[in-house]
Motif scaffolding. Structure first.
Motif: not given
Length: 106
Positions: A57-63
């Motif tokens: 699973c590749i999760i795109k988010t913010h630090k």
């Protein structure tokens, strides 16, 4: 524009990652989650060689959301020690990054 990250995690079932992905996106902790076809993993765990079929699973988010994302993964995952790896996004299309910003709870 900086601070965006990709978080990687794997699981032994697609259903586990679907549950995690839906939770993250619905709560605006991830702009997008992508689940890959099965991959084959080789590793040593508790002094035993393992060869398993997993989904990625590749999760795109913010630090700024990483700690919350990590807590969600740990709480919904079936593994005792799930893979949770953060990768910085150095650069990207400004329109895509703006979309991510709008999609996230920032």
């Amino acid at each position: 524009m900086s601070g965006f990250i990709v978080v990687l995690t794997t699981a032994d079932s697609k259903e586990t990652l679907v549950r995690i992905s839906k939770f993250l996106v619905e709560r605006k902790l991830a702009a997008c989650c992508q689940i890959s076809s099965p991959i084959e993993s080789f590793y040593i765990y508790k002094n035993k060689f393992e060869n398993t079929k997993e989904w990625l699973c590749i999760i795109k988010t913010h630090k700024n959301l990483f700690d919350e994302v990590q807590k969600v993964i740990k709480s919904l995952h079936t593994y005792e020690t799930p893979e949770i790896i953060q990768i910085n996004i150095e650069d990207g299309d400004v329109n895509y990054l703006n979309w991510m910003k709008e999609a996230l709870k920032l």
